[in-house]
Design a protein around this motif. Structure first.
Motif, short mmCIF file in Angstrom:
data_model
loop_
_atom_site.label_atom_id
_atom_site.label_comp_id
_atom_site.label_asym_id
_atom_site.label_seq_id
_atom_site.Cartn_x
_atom_site.Cartn_y
_atom_site.Cartn_z
N ILE A 1 1.22 12.55 28.67
CA ILE A 1 1.08 11.21 29.08
C ILE A 1 1.87 10.18 28.28
N ASP A 2 1.94 10.38 26.89
CA ASP A 2 2.74 9.63 25.98
C ASP A 2 3.78 10.38 25.28
N ARG B 1 -3.47 12.84 24.45
CA ARG B 1 -2.41 12.21 25.44
C ARG B 1 -1.10 12.63 25.34
N THR C 1 -7.62 10.66 20.16
CA THR C 1 -6.91 10.42 21.73
C THR C 1 -5.61 10.38 21.97
N LEU D 1 -7.71 8.80 31.28
CA LEU D 1 -7.70 8.98 29.76
C LEU D 1 -7.66 7.71 29.12
#
Length: 92
Positions: free
Chosen positions: A82-83, A77, A73, A26
C-alpha cells in the motif's frame, strides 16, 4: 411474518446470510500506529489462529510490548504494497 424471495441488497446496509463481514480500510499509521495480530490477519484473510502462526513464523511483522504482541500498521501497509513508495529508515 412475510418473507420475500428477493436477494438481499448490499446497498441497503444488509449483508447476505453467511457472508463474511467486509474488512475495513487499513488505518493510517499516524492515527493507529499498531494493531493486534488478529486485526492484521483479517487484512490478509486469515483466521485468529492462522494469524498468530504467521506472526510466529515472521510472515507478519510484530513488536512485543510487555506481554502484548502488536503489528506496526506502517510495516503491514508496506507488506501489502500500500505504501510501496515510502522508504524505511533501514533502506534510506
Amino acid at each position: 411474518m412475510t418473507t420475500t424471495n428477493e436477494p438481499l441488497s448490499l446497498t441497503d446496509g444488509q449483508v447476505q446470510p453467511g457472508a463474511p463481514e467486509p474488512t475495513p480500510a487499513l488505518p493510517d499509521p499516524q492515527v493507529q500506529p499498531t494493531m493486534t495480530v488478529p486485526q492484521a490477519g483479517r487484512y490478509l484473510g486469515l483466521q485468529k489462529a492462522a494469524s498468530y502462526n504467521a506472526a510466529r513464523r515472521g510472515d507478519i511483522p510484530t513488536i512485543s510490548v510487555g506481554r502484548r504482541l502488536l503489528v506496526p500498521t506502517a510495516k503491514l501497509r508496506l507488506l501489502l504494497g500500500i505504501d510501496a513508495s515510502v522508504t524505511t529508515d533501514a533502506a534510506a
